[in-house]
Design a protein around this motif. Structure first.
Motif, PDB file in Angstrom:
ATOM      1  N   ASP A 134       0.527  -0.322  -2.347  1.00  0.00           N
ATOM      2  CA  ASP A 134       0.010  -0.272  -0.976  1.00  0.00           C
ATOM      3  C   ASP A 134      -1.363  -0.940  -0.871  1.00  0.00           C
ATOM      4  O   ASP A 134      -1.548  -1.845  -0.065  1.00  0.00           O
ATOM      5  CB  ASP A 134      -0.067   1.180  -0.516  1.00  0.00           C
ATOM      6  CG  ASP A 134      -0.520   1.299   0.923  1.00  0.00           C
ATOM      7  OD1 ASP A 134       0.049   0.592   1.780  1.00  0.00           O
ATOM      8  OD2 ASP A 134      -1.442   2.083   1.196  1.00  0.00           O
ATOM      9  N   ARG A 135      -2.308  -0.489  -1.653  1.00  0.00           N
ATOM     10  CA  ARG A 135      -3.663  -1.044  -1.589  1.00  0.00           C
ATOM     11  C   ARG A 135      -4.414  -0.659  -2.850  1.00  0.00           C
ATOM     12  O   ARG A 135      -3.943   0.139  -3.655  1.00  0.00           O
ATOM     13  CB  ARG A 135      -4.405  -0.538  -0.351  1.00  0.00           C
ATOM     14  CG  ARG A 135      -4.576   0.970  -0.280  1.00  0.00           C
ATOM     15  CD  ARG A 135      -5.166   1.382   1.065  1.00  0.00           C
ATOM     16  NE  ARG A 135      -5.444   2.808   1.150  1.00  0.00           N
ATOM     17  CZ  ARG A 135      -4.552   3.728   1.472  1.00  0.00           C
ATOM     18  NH1 ARG A 135      -3.298   3.380   1.737  1.00  0.00           N
ATOM     19  NH2 ARG A 135      -4.886   5.016   1.537  1.00  0.00           N
ATOM     20  N   PRO A 169      -0.715  -6.167  -2.953  1.00  0.00           N
ATOM     21  CA  PRO A 169      -0.050  -5.272  -1.995  1.00  0.00           C
ATOM     22  C   PRO A 169       1.287  -5.833  -1.544  1.00  0.00           C
ATOM     23  O   PRO A 169       1.415  -7.011  -1.228  1.00  0.00           O
ATOM     24  CB  PRO A 169      -1.047  -5.197  -0.832  1.00  0.00           C
ATOM     25  CG  PRO A 169      -2.378  -5.444  -1.466  1.00  0.00           C
ATOM     26  CD  PRO A 169      -2.114  -6.442  -2.555  1.00  0.00           C
TER      27      PRO A 169
END
Length: 260
Positions: free
Chosen positions: A45-46, A94
Motif C-alpha cells: 500500500d505505502r 505501491p
C-alpha cells in the motif's frame, strides 16, 4: 475384583474438508491461527517509518491480506512490516502484489508516545496477535505499472497522436492539391470554351457582313439592269459583286428582252 476402565470417547479425526480454517467463511482472525506458520498474500500500500531508539526505522504497509491456503481475508486486513532485507531487495513499489511466509504469534503494535519525557521512552504499543520480524520467502506475484512504463506509454501515445496529426495534414495537403488541379482544369476548359465561342461569333459576324455586302451589290446590279437605258447610262458602269466574281448580263436580263 477387576475394575474396567471406562472406554475413552473416540477423538474425531479432522480431515482437510472438515477443517474449519479452510471451510469457514468470513474474515479469518489471526488470533484463531496463533502459533501457526502459513503463507499470506497482499498488496503493497505505502511506505512509512517508525521511531526506535532515536532513529527512524523504515516500514511498509501491506493491505488486502489473505490466507493463501484457505483464500480467506485476514483480520486485520492490513499490517505494517519493518522494511527488512527480505522486502527491500525486491524493489517494491505501491501496487505490487506480494506473497510471504510468516508465523502468527504475539507481538506489539503501535507507536511510541512522543509526549513522554526524553528520559522515559516508555512504549505504549499494544499487545496483539500478528506478524513480527520473522518474515521469509517473500516473492512478488504481480508488478504494478511503473512510472517509467507509464511515461513510455504516454510517450508512445503522444507519438501515435503526432502520427495521426501528420497523416491528417498530409491528407489535407493532398486534397488542396486536387482542388487546385481541378480548378486549373476548369479554368482552362472555361477559357477554351470562351475562345471557341468568340471564334464562332467572329465567323458569324463575318458571314453576316459578307451576306450584307453581297446583297447590297446584287441589289445595285439588279437595279441597274431594270433601269431604262438613259438612267443606266447616267448610273455609269454596271456594279460588280463583292464576292470576287462578275455576274453576266444573261443571268440578270429580264425575260423577253434581247441582249444588245
Amino acid at each position: 475384583m477387576i475394575r474396567h476402565r471406562p472406554a475413552e470417547a473416540a477423538r474425531p479425526v479432522r480431515t482437510r474438508g472438515q477443517d474449519p480454517l479452510l471451510s469457514g467463511k468470513g474474515p479469518l482472525a489471526l488470533s484463531s491461527i496463533h502459533g501457526e506458520v502459513a503463507q499470506f498474500s497482499g498488496v503493497v500500500d505505502r511506505f512509512g517509518g517508525k521511531q526506535k531508539l532515536g532513529k527512524i526505522v523504515p516500514t511498509l504497509c501491506v493491505r488486502s491480506l489473505r490466507h493463501v491456503a484457505s483464500g480467506r481475508v485476514v483480520e486485520p486486513e492490513h499490517w505494517w512490516f519493518r522494511l527488512s532485507q527480505e522486502w527491500s531487495e525486491l524493489g517494491l513499489q505501491p501496487g505490487d502484489a506480494v506473497q510471504f511466509t510468516a508465523k502468527v504469534h504475539h507481538c506489539t503494535k503501535g507507536w511510541v508516545d512522543q509526549c513522554l519525557s526524553e528520559g522515559d521512552h516508555a512504549s505504549v504499543r499494544d499487545q496483539v496477535v500478528g506478524f513480527a520480524g520473522n518474515i521469509r520467502s517473500v516473492v512478488v506475484t504481480r508488478r504494478s505499472p511503473r512510472r517509467l512504463d507509464h511515461e513510455l506509454l504516454l510517450r508512445e501515445q503522444l507519438q501515435q497522436q503526432e502520427a495521426r496529426i501528420s497523416a491528417a495534414d498530409q491528407a489535407r495537403l493532398n486534397l488542396e492539391a486536387q482542388v487546385t488541379q481541378a480548378r486549373l482544369c476548369l479554368e482552362a476548359q472555361v477559357d477554351q470554351a470562351a475562345r471557341a465561342l468568340a471564334a464562332q461569333q467572329r465567323r458569324a459576324l463575318l458571314a453576316v457582313v459578307c451576306a450584307l455586302g453581297l446583297g447590297f451589290s446584287a441589289g445595285r446590279l439588279v437595279g441597274w439592269r431594270m433601269a431604262s437605258p438613259g438612267e443606266a447610262a447616267s448610273m455609269g458602269a454596271a456594279p460588280q459583286a463583292s464576292s470576287g466574281f462578275q455576274l453576266t448580263e444573261s443571268a440578270v436580263a429580264p425575260p423577253g428582252r434581247s441582249t444588245p
